[in-house]
Design an enzyme around this catalytic site. Structure first.
Site, mmCIF file in Angstrom:
data_model
loop_
_atom_site.group_PDB
_atom_site.id
_atom_site.type_symbol
_atom_site.label_atom_id
_atom_site.label_comp_id
_atom_site.label_asym_id
_atom_site.label_seq_id
_atom_site.Cartn_x
_atom_site.Cartn_y
_atom_site.Cartn_z
ATOM 1 C CG ASP A 1 17.098 -50.407 -21.947
ATOM 2 O OD1 ASP A 1 17.110 -49.161 -22.075
ATOM 3 O OD2 ASP A 1 16.115 -51.129 -22.190
ATOM 4 C CB SER B 1 -12.713 -29.362 -7.107
ATOM 5 O OG SER B 1 -13.230 -30.169 -8.107
ATOM 6 C CG LEU B 2 -10.744 -27.484 -12.299
ATOM 7 C CD1 LEU B 2 -10.305 -28.263 -13.523
ATOM 8 C CD2 LEU B 2 -10.468 -25.996 -12.497
ATOM 9 C CD GLU C 1 -2.817 -26.993 -17.577
ATOM 10 O OE1 GLU C 1 -3.163 -27.880 -16.766
ATOM 11 O OE2 GLU C 1 -2.223 -25.965 -17.249
ATOM 12 C CE LYS D 1 -11.972 -32.124 -14.874
ATOM 13 N NZ LYS D 1 -11.934 -33.471 -14.345
ATOM 14 C CG ASP E 1 -10.862 -40.022 -16.317
ATOM 15 O OD1 ASP E 1 -11.059 -39.614 -15.159
ATOM 16 O OD2 ASP E 1 -11.638 -40.793 -16.917
ATOM 17 N NE ARG F 1 -9.035 -32.259 -4.863
ATOM 18 C CZ ARG F 1 -10.340 -32.235 -4.670
ATOM 19 N NH1 ARG F 1 -11.020 -33.364 -4.608
ATOM 20 N NH2 ARG F 1 -10.989 -31.086 -4.534
ATOM 21 C CD GLU G 1 -5.471 -35.687 -12.095
ATOM 22 O OE1 GLU G 1 -5.003 -34.738 -11.435
ATOM 23 O OE2 GLU G 1 -6.623 -36.118 -11.941
ATOM 24 C CE1 TYR H 1 -3.005 -31.909 -12.767
ATOM 25 C CE2 TYR H 1 -3.630 -29.839 -11.732
ATOM 26 C CZ TYR H 1 -3.748 -31.208 -11.847
ATOM 27 O OH TYR H 1 -4.625 -31.886 -11.040
ATOM 28 C CE LYS I 1 -5.305 -25.701 -15.060
ATOM 29 N NZ LYS I 1 -4.192 -26.536 -14.631
ATOM 30 C CE LYS J 1 -16.832 -33.771 -16.079
ATOM 31 N NZ LYS J 1 -16.048 -34.690 -15.273
ATOM 32 C CB CYS K 1 -27.730 -73.593 -32.618
ATOM 33 S SG CYS K 1 -28.058 -72.250 -33.760
ATOM 34 C CB CYS L 1 -30.671 -75.059 -36.191
ATOM 35 S SG CYS L 1 -29.049 -75.404 -35.483
ATOM 36 C CB CYS M 1 -24.306 -73.461 -34.535
ATOM 37 S SG CYS M 1 -25.519 -74.427 -35.455
ATOM 38 C CB CYS N 1 -27.909 -73.574 -38.390
ATOM 39 S SG CYS N 1 -28.290 -72.198 -37.330
HETATM 40 S S1 IVH Z 1 -6.503 -27.711 -12.358
HETATM 41 C C1 IVH Z 1 -7.096 -24.817 -9.157
HETATM 42 N N1 IVH Z 1 -5.622 -29.071 -14.398
HETATM 43 O O1 IVH Z 1 -9.613 -32.473 -12.543
HETATM 44 C C2 IVH Z 1 -6.741 -25.865 -10.136
HETATM 45 N N2 IVH Z 1 -7.026 -30.189 -12.857
HETATM 46 O O2 IVH Z 1 -12.482 -31.797 -11.682
HETATM 47 C C3 IVH Z 1 -7.684 -26.977 -10.108
HETATM 48 N N3 IVH Z 1 -7.423 -32.538 -13.409
HETATM 49 O O3 IVH Z 1 -9.338 -32.422 -9.083
HETATM 50 C C4 IVH Z 1 -7.295 -28.136 -10.886
HETATM 51 N N4 IVH Z 1 -6.183 -32.614 -15.219
HETATM 52 O O4 IVH Z 1 -7.704 -33.842 -10.325
HETATM 53 C C5 IVH Z 1 -6.374 -29.108 -13.297
HETATM 54 N N5 IVH Z 1 -4.716 -30.154 -16.257
HETATM 55 C C6 IVH Z 1 -5.459 -30.193 -15.137
HETATM 56 C C7 IVH Z 1 -6.130 -31.353 -14.720
HETATM 57 C C8 IVH Z 1 -6.910 -31.309 -13.576
HETATM 58 C C9 IVH Z 1 -6.970 -33.292 -14.416
HETATM 59 C C10 IVH Z 1 -8.340 -33.011 -12.363
HETATM 60 C C11 IVH Z 1 -7.920 -32.645 -10.990
HETATM 61 C C12 IVH Z 1 -9.122 -31.977 -10.366
HETATM 62 C C13 IVH Z 1 -10.211 -32.356 -11.280
HETATM 63 C C14 IVH Z 1 -11.273 -31.279 -11.278
#
Ligand code: IVH
Length: 687
Positions: A35, A84-85, A116, A118, A120, A139, A180, A232, A298, A322, A416, A419, A434, A439
């Site tokens: 560092d 989205s997915l 992969e 997902k 959060d 997004r 993400e 990703y 995927k 999910k 309490c 008691c 207490c 008690c």
């Molecule tokens: S792929 C076309 N990969 O999950 C590709 N999404 O419910 C679409 N997310 O809005 C997304 N990790 O924000 C992909 N490894 C991952 C992810 C991921 C988290 C989120 C992403 C998306 C949401 C879908």
């Protein structure tokens, strides 16, 4: 001029070097330099920038936390829709998805896949022009997002310029990367502990914290949050450079450019391998330090995946399996309180039943009363509950935006619930107690502990029986156990001759338990199994322990002022003295022969208060203290009129002067040994 050219060369080199080390540290988690060395490089860079501010470009490592506070975020249109997915909730849903897509494209039967995590977190879209980060956006609705570039720039693992290391890679003129943003659970806990320590409001969960941090108008605040990113997807790239046409290749390519990608993604050769691998994700989820709410499946071949098109906002080439949620929201109907063995009163939430991960939750812990106050949790609130792994469900906090005015602030009990005695809030402690030993709720827990396997080990005296005995008024404290008669037990429901007899015998047998178990059984706050053993080694019986002073106790290794005080408090209470009397009368008064033996040393120092100064040749500091104690004396730290004499060793301190001043006798080590009547080589006695 030439000098300036050299300097400029040096500047560019430094900039690259620092960005590289930043990448080693924040992306690879594998720094090459210390560092301090890193800071030195930065200082050098800053110096040059001071001389030549015109050289500063946005990819300079000094330009991460800009201080421009915005009024609001500008809207930006994404180059392509940020999709989205679709969700799957079990393996069968995944199989159905495969079957559906296979009908559209028979090649999918032989396809390979990428799994992969997902993450959060929050999706962000990063745009690089000629290798420089020019924009970071949220997004939004997938078409239009918000420009949060200054905030994104503060995330140390986001490269300001690409490629970071592999110079041979040619980067497309424009490339738009999706990732993400998230916070590690461990970092989140650290921040919360800090906030709590400062008496500030704590955060609800890592995701909300990350979201709030990214939408800060002041990037200096964002810079203080430990945000991270995993990328990703390449959303767009100009056609001047080829980019990979597989998902696995994309992850590798992103990594080569210097972007962080999750190390937990998996390549699967075929459908079977992928389906089998899905089973492992629950366990993977438990060990990760970041929260994931599913696994994304995927199709590896991005051309095949792309040709499948999409349904609404969901591409057909990928699906999210999910996981059951670990969090849920529900109504807080009321707050109940439990009375623990040591009298600690703990609040718990009574909830409108809610399912979390396949289990119906009706109650959850609220930790302590400070937590309710700090989080401003009110009865009638909609609260967030978490249930993860083996952890008891707990309340995270209220959703204040859901309040409709019917919520009532919680008033902490001052008595309490069992008691009715007033509760006590000890200084420096969060817990509320207490302190009434009689008690009933506490008595049940106390007796349960007294009889437990680690303590007096009374077979057949479990919590249910204890409750029966206490509720029927057969005992008022643990001492009464030993005067229980078979006839008393026979009056209880479910007790026959045999059962009553067995219990009486078990109670009788417990009289033979060693002192350490009895000390543990008493349930003194802070004195557990291990501490009880230590105490029993130093005190031959409860007679000695109950007469010990705080000083005596603190001489013992592992005993600090809090435990010492708890022991004194316990023995000083009338109710406990009564218990001791009953135990002694019943013959429950074990003596530790070993400690008693050593206690037989001649009490030649009885009544003497002794101070030691300087280094002794036969004793260490702890040994002389033990020696004095063993011979009936009282070792103390400072010289006063109460001091009987001072033992002076080599290089004495100011205590000797103080003794002279007060006219207190001084002894050499030899004089002291002579006085005690011990030959100085008599190791047996000294040890
Ligand atoms: S792929 C076309 N990969 O999950 C590709 N999404 O419910 C679409 N997310 O809005 C997304 N990790 O924000 C992909 N490894 C991952 C992810 C991921 C988290 C989120 C992403 C998306 C949401 C879908």
């Amino acid at each position: 001029m030439e000098e300036s050219e050299d300097l400029r060369k040096k500047y560019l080199q430094l900039k690259q070097e620092i960005n590289y080390h930043n990448y080693r540290y924040h992306v690879l988690d594998d720094p090459e330099i210390s560092d301090e060395a890193f800071d030195k490089l930065l200082i050098e860079l800053r110096k040059i920038e001071e001389m030549h501010p015109e050289w500063i470009t946005p990819d300079s490592p000094t330009q991460r936390a800009g201080s421009t506070v915005s009024e609001k975020f500008e809207k930006v249109t994404h180059p392509v829709q940020v999709l989205s997915l679709a969700n799957a909730f079990n393996k069968q849903d995944v199989i159905n998805w495969l079957d559906r897509t296979e009908k559209m494209d028979p090649r999918i039967k032989y396809a390979d896949f990428v799994l992969e995590p997902k993450i959060d977190g929050l999706t962000v879209v990063l745009t690089y022009q000629n290798g420089l980060l020019i924009r970071g956006a949220t997004r939004g609705d997938g078409i239009i997002g918000e420009d949060v570039t200054p905030n994104i720039r503060t995330i140390k693992s986001v490269p300001l310029a690409i490629p970071v290391s592999e110079k041979s890679i040619k980067v497309p003129e424009t490339i738009v990367v999706r990732g993400e943003v998230f916070i590690l659970e461990s970092d989140f806990e650290k921040i919360n502990a800090e906030l709590a320590k400062r008496g500030e409001k704590t955060w609800v969960n890592p995701r909300n914290t990350a979201a709030g941090s990214l939408r800060q108008l002041n990037p200096e605040i964002t810079a203080q949050r430990p945000l991270r990113i995993f990328t990703y997807q390449i959303l767009f790239s100009s056609s001047d450079q080829p980019i990979p046409d597989t998902q696995w290749g994309t992850l590798e390519y992103l990594q080569q450019l210097g972007f962080p990608v999750s190390p937990d993604s998996r390549y699967c050769e075929n459908r079977e391998q992928m389906l089998n691998h899905l089973d492992e994700w629950q366990e993977i989820r438990n060990r990760l330090d970041y929260e994931i709410d599913g696994v994304v499946i995927k199709i590896n071949d991005l051309r095949i995946a792309g040709s499948l098109g999409f349904v609404g906002k969901d591409p057909r080439g990928a699906i999210a399996l999910k996981f059951p949620a670990r969090e849920a929201t529900t109504k807080l109907l009321d707050i109940g309180v439990n009375v623990g063995r040591t009298g600690v009163i703990t609040p718990y939430a009574i909830l409108s039943p809610v399912e979390i991960g396949g289990v119906v939750v009706k109650q959850a812990t609220l930790h302590n009363f400070d937590f309710i106050r700090d989080r401003d949790i009110r009865i009638g609130d909609i609260v967030m509950i978490k249930r993860a792994g083996d952890v008891i469900p707990y309340v995270i906090g209220p959703l204040t935006e859901k309040r409709d005015g019917t919520q009532v602030p919680y008033v902490m009990p001052d008595r309490c619930p069992s008691c009715g005695q007033p509760l006590e809030h000890l200084e420096n402690e969060v817990a509320v107690y207490c302190v009434n030993n009689a008690c009933p709720a506490q008595l049940v827990r106390n007796v349960e502990h007294f009889a437990s396997r680690e303590a007096m080990d009374i077979n057949g005296l479990g919590i249910k029986i204890v409750e029966q005995i206490v509720q029927n008024g057969l005992i008022k404290d643990v001492g009464d156990l030993y005067s229980l008669k078979k006839e008393d037990l026979l009056s209880l429901e479910g007790f026959g001759d045999k059962k009553a007899e067995n219990l009486i015998t078990a109670i009788e047998n417990s009289k033979k338990q060693p002192l350490s178990r009895l000390i543990n059984a008493l349930g003194i706050r802070g004195v557990g199994e291990v501490m009880a053993i230590t105490l029993a080694e130093h005190f031959p019986s409860l007679d000695q322990l109950k007469n010990a002073t705080a000083d005596d106790l603190m001489q013992i290794e592992g005993i600090g002022p809090n435990v010492a005080q708890a022991i004194l408090d316990w023995f000083s209470r009338d109710t406990n003295q009564m218990v001791l009397k009953k135990l002694q009368n019943a013959g429950v008064w074990p003596v530790n022969m070993e400690a008693a033996e050593s206690d037989k040393a001649p009490q030649v120092l009885a009544g003497k208060t002794i101070v030691v100064t300087g280094t002794l040749s036969h004793f260490t500091r702890d040994e002389i203290k033990d020696f004095i104690l063993k011979h009936g004396g009282k070792p103390t730290e400072s010289v006063s009129n109460k001091t009987s004499f001072v033992i002076v060793g080599e290089n004495p301190g100011s205590k000797r002067d103080k003794a002279i001043e007060l006219g207190i006798p001084l002894y050499t080590e030899q004089m002291f040994l002579d006085m005690v009547g011990i030959e100085k080589n008599d190791q047996r006695t000294i040890d």
